[in-house]
Design an enzyme around this catalytic site. Structure first.
Site, PDB file in Angstrom:
ATOM      1  N   ASP A  12       0.530  -1.217   0.130  1.00 19.50           N
ATOM      2  CA  ASP A  12       0.070   0.173   0.008  1.00 19.50           C
ATOM      3  C   ASP A  12       0.820   1.185   0.007  1.00 19.50           C
ATOM      4  OD1 ASP A  12      -2.887   0.857   1.583  1.00 19.50           O
ATOM      5  OD2 ASP A  12      -1.727   2.014   0.911  1.00 19.50           O
ATOM      6  N   GLY A  34      -9.431   5.184  -5.621  1.00 13.93           N
ATOM      7  CA  GLY A  34      -8.044   4.719  -6.035  1.00 13.93           C
ATOM      8  C   GLY A  34      -6.907   5.103  -4.872  1.00 13.93           C
ATOM      9  N   ASP A  36      -5.176   7.630  -4.986  1.00 14.50           N
ATOM     10  CA  ASP A  36      -5.490   9.305  -4.475  1.00 14.50           C
ATOM     11  C   ASP A  36      -6.198   9.241  -3.408  1.00 14.50           C
ATOM     12  OD1 ASP A  36      -6.709  12.056  -6.423  1.00 14.50           O
ATOM     13  OD2 ASP A  36      -5.551  12.074  -4.744  1.00 14.50           O
ATOM     14  N   SER A 138      -1.631   5.764 -13.537  1.00 15.55           N
ATOM     15  CA  SER A 138      -2.636   5.561 -14.747  1.00 15.55           C
ATOM     16  C   SER A 138      -2.979   4.193 -15.056  1.00 15.55           C
ATOM     17  CB  SER A 138      -1.798   6.109 -16.053  1.00 15.55           C
ATOM     18  OG  SER A 138      -2.000   7.739 -16.076  1.00 15.55           O
ATOM     19  N   GLY A 140      -4.786   2.310 -13.175  1.00 11.40           N
ATOM     20  CA  GLY A 140      -6.232   2.009 -12.671  1.00 11.40           C
ATOM     21  C   GLY A 140      -7.516   2.701 -13.236  1.00 11.40           C
TER      22      GLY A 140
END
Ligand code: APR
Length: 296
Positions: A12, A34, A36, A138, A140
């Site tokens: 993570d 996601g 972010d 990018s 996801g």
């Protein structure tokens, strides 16, 4: 100088104990889903109320530090990167970057994705950071094919590391076993770069040592590309000559080399690759503004 370590971890991004984690954000920088969303949740509300660490004009006219919220960072264009504090995250900083939305590969997505890694690393280098963790930007919500993104990410990091000597550790954080396996396969297919042809170690970021010719500098970039993709550029000498004749500007050379790196990244894996003449003309014209034939 010992080269930086590159690691692949399955985990993570919010748990990485590094100087900076990279947030695959959207242009508003106000958070999203996601990674972010996870980063904003883990950082806490302070991330949205943020002193803008990346702007030089932090002091407003009366000398008080301007209080900028993330929203006042002025957003972030695709390929750009902006830095904020890490707040409740283990990482000291968050470098926000906006990746390209995948549209099939014909809209410059590869170059834009490469620019995300390059501008994030450069920002880390400008602040003298030693360690940085990247998620698979990018891949996801933005739909970029994972293996292609991994090749571009790893290749661009390798190509940019000589510019950012403070960075000693880069961690590629993969969300899941499949992603980690892909990154490990990409990384294992990479032979670390040999010293540049002249044998001089390029002093990244501070110009180049006296006596390092333009051809040396171009050659060093091409060797990085060969290492990154475990391939050999069949027309290496011709490519060096054509670029060195067109420009001696390091930024232009880097932009041309990055375009060549992207071409190699998306070429079918092979022990050898030929850089097409028309591609070379195009990228030289685009980044050096002129195409001249080598003398003789
Ligand atoms: N840690 C590490 N990787 C993660 C995590 C996490 N906590 N969460 C998701 N990922 C992985 C995804 O599996 C994917 O491989 O990060 C990669 C990028 O996925 P996204 O977070 O969807 O980012 P991206 O594809 O760049 O899309 C950006 O999505 O979250 C919104 O606001 C964001 O609009 C922006 C868009």
């Amino acid at each position: 100088m010992k080269e930086a370590d590159l690691l692949v971890v399955e985990g993570d991004i919010t748990e990485q104990e590094v100087d900076a984690i990279v947030n695959p954000a959207n242009p508003t920088l106000l958070g999203g889903g996601g990674a972010d969303g996870a980063i904003h949740r883990a950082a806490g509300p302070g991330l949205r109320e943020e002193y803008d660490l990346s702007r030089s004009d932090r002091e407003s006219s009366n000398g008080a530090q301007r209080r900028c919220e993330c929203r006042a960072l002025g957003g972030c264009a695709p390929g750009e990167a902006k830095i904020t504090g890490g707040y409740h995250l283990p990482a000291r900083f968050v470098i926000h970057t906006v990746g390209p939305i995948w549209q099939g590969g014909g809209e410059g997505e590869d170059d834009l994705l490469a620019e995300c890694y390059r501008s994030s690393l450069r920002l880390a280098g400008e602040r003298g950071l030693a360690s940085i963790a990247f998620p698979a930007i990018s891949t996801g919500a933005y739909g970029f094919p994972l293996e292609r993104a991994a090749r571009i990410g790893v290749g661009t990091v390798l190509g940019t590391l000589p510019e950012v000597p403070s960075v000693r550790l880069v961690v590629f954080v993969c969300h899941g076993r499949e992603a980690a396996a892909i990154y490990r396969r990409v990384l294992s297919g990479i032979h670390r770069r040999e010293p540049p042809p002249s044998g001089r170690e390029l002093v990244a970021g501070e110009g180049t040592p006296a006596g390092t010719t333009t051809a040396d500098r171009v050659g060093a970039h091409l060797i990085t590309i060969e290492s990154a993709y475990g391939t050999r550029i069949r027309n290496f000498a011709e490519v060096v000559d054509r670029i060195a004749v067109a420009t001696s500007d390091d930024r232009e050379i880097l932009a041309i080399a990055t375009a060549i790196s992207t071409f190699v990244a998306v070429s079918p894996p092979s022990p050898e690759v030929e850089i097409p003449g028309d591609l070379l003309d195009e990228v030289i014209r685009r980044f050096a503004g002129r195409v001249r034939e080598p003398e003789g």
